[in-house]
Design a protein around this motif. Sequence first.
Motif, short mmCIF file in Angstrom:
data_model
loop_
_atom_site.label_atom_id
_atom_site.label_comp_id
_atom_site.label_asym_id
_atom_site.label_seq_id
_atom_site.Cartn_x
_atom_site.Cartn_y
_atom_site.Cartn_z
N VAL A 1 2.00 -2.81 5.55
CA VAL A 1 2.79 -3.96 5.08
C VAL A 1 2.86 -3.95 3.56
O VAL A 1 3.93 -4.14 2.97
CB VAL A 1 2.17 -5.28 5.59
CG1 VAL A 1 2.88 -6.47 4.95
CG2 VAL A 1 2.26 -5.36 7.10
N ARG A 2 1.73 -3.71 2.92
CA ARG A 2 1.72 -3.65 1.46
C ARG A 2 2.63 -2.53 0.96
O ARG A 2 3.36 -2.69 -0.03
CB ARG A 2 0.30 -3.44 0.92
CG ARG A 2 -0.67 -4.58 1.23
CD ARG A 2 -1.89 -4.54 0.30
NE ARG A 2 -2.54 -3.25 0.25
CZ ARG A 2 -3.49 -2.85 1.09
NH1 ARG A 2 -3.90 -3.66 2.07
NH2 ARG A 2 -4.05 -1.66 0.96
N LYS B 1 7.75 -12.97 7.10
CA LYS B 1 7.84 -11.52 6.89
C LYS B 1 9.06 -10.89 7.55
O LYS B 1 9.37 -9.73 7.27
CB LYS B 1 6.56 -10.84 7.42
CG LYS B 1 5.34 -11.12 6.56
CD LYS B 1 4.11 -10.41 7.10
CE LYS B 1 2.89 -10.69 6.25
NZ LYS B 1 1.65 -10.07 6.78
N ASP C 1 -2.47 -8.32 1.31
CA ASP C 1 -2.27 -8.23 2.76
C ASP C 1 -3.30 -7.27 3.31
O ASP C 1 -3.61 -6.26 2.68
CB ASP C 1 -0.85 -7.73 3.09
CG ASP C 1 -0.46 -8.01 4.53
OD1 ASP C 1 -1.05 -7.39 5.45
OD2 ASP C 1 0.42 -8.86 4.76
N ASP C 2 -3.85 -7.58 4.49
CA ASP C 2 -4.89 -6.71 5.04
C ASP C 2 -4.33 -5.51 5.79
O ASP C 2 -5.09 -4.69 6.32
CB ASP C 2 -5.85 -7.50 5.94
CG ASP C 2 -5.16 -8.19 7.10
OD1 ASP C 2 -3.91 -8.19 7.12
OD2 ASP C 2 -5.86 -8.75 7.96
N HIS C 3 -3.01 -5.37 5.85
CA HIS C 3 -2.39 -4.21 6.47
C HIS C 3 -1.77 -3.33 5.39
O HIS C 3 -0.84 -3.75 4.69
CB HIS C 3 -1.32 -4.62 7.49
CG HIS C 3 -1.89 -5.27 8.71
ND1 HIS C 3 -2.04 -6.64 8.83
CD2 HIS C 3 -2.35 -4.73 9.87
CE1 HIS C 3 -2.57 -6.92 10.01
NE2 HIS C 3 -2.77 -5.79 10.66
N MET D 1 -6.31 -13.14 7.19
CA MET D 1 -7.06 -11.98 6.74
C MET D 1 -8.53 -12.20 7.06
O MET D 1 -8.99 -13.34 7.13
CB MET D 1 -6.87 -11.75 5.23
CG MET D 1 -5.46 -11.36 4.83
SD MET D 1 -5.28 -11.09 3.04
CE MET D 1 -5.40 -12.78 2.43
N THR E 1 4.06 -14.67 5.60
CA THR E 1 3.35 -14.66 6.88
C THR E 1 4.28 -14.31 8.04
O THR E 1 5.49 -14.52 7.96
CB THR E 1 2.70 -16.04 7.15
OG1 THR E 1 2.02 -16.01 8.41
CG2 THR E 1 3.73 -17.14 7.18
N ASP F 1 -0.72 -12.96 1.96
CA ASP F 1 -0.76 -13.07 3.42
C ASP F 1 -1.66 -14.25 3.79
O ASP F 1 -2.48 -14.70 2.98
CB ASP F 1 -1.30 -11.77 4.01
CG ASP F 1 -1.21 -11.73 5.53
OD1 ASP F 1 -0.39 -12.48 6.10
OD2 ASP F 1 -1.96 -10.95 6.14
#
Length: 226
Positions: A15-16, A107, A10-12, A59, A85, A56
């Motif tokens: 969130v990770r 999510k 995940d690019d956040h 991204m 997602t 995700d």
Amino acid sequence: MVTTRVLLVDDHEMVRAGFRIILGAQPDIEIVGEAASGSDAIDRATELDPDVICMDVQMAGMDGLEATRVIVADPALHGAVLILTTFDRDDYLFSALQAGASGFLLKNSTPEQLVEAVRVVASGDALLAPAVTRRVIERFGGTANSAPGAEPRQRPAEVDELTEREFEVLGLVAQGLSNAEIASRLYVGEATVKSHVSKVLQKLGLRDRIQAVVYAYENGIAVPGE
């Protein structure tokens, strides 16, 4: 206890971190790595060969759907991809399934649903919730034999290779039932159901139970509304 090794993509970072806390608290789940892009996910998957990849979709650079296609197509990688997602969009859903993802989860699902999803795809099953099943049916099976005056589709020859019980299990899979639910319905053990499902997939040349649902409706084995 068998440990499921998970890669978070995940690019956040926040969130990770949230996923790491939820999944890492489980005694049978280990977070072995993280990635912030699709290309990074491929590199990390190649390096770590995880059991499950929580992926995700949106991204920068290579997105999660393209990364899923690459990972699933690589015979050296054995990890099942679970798409996570924020966006409940049909194009994401069907693209994810066509790319070979083993599950699709929003999510905003509960922590318990996330943990269960990871365990389900790690066991070799596909995460096919009833709501997702309905949308797959509408997309692939809803118009299979609906044209006025259309001839009913003939069942493929390989269907005749199924035993009566395997055919029954295929119909229940098409309804979106889990192995546990099918076991309860048929009064057999869950391991027996899993064996039947595996034989159905093998005999029909299907990758997973998601493809089995599509197959059942496209070929008139199951009918929407029944």
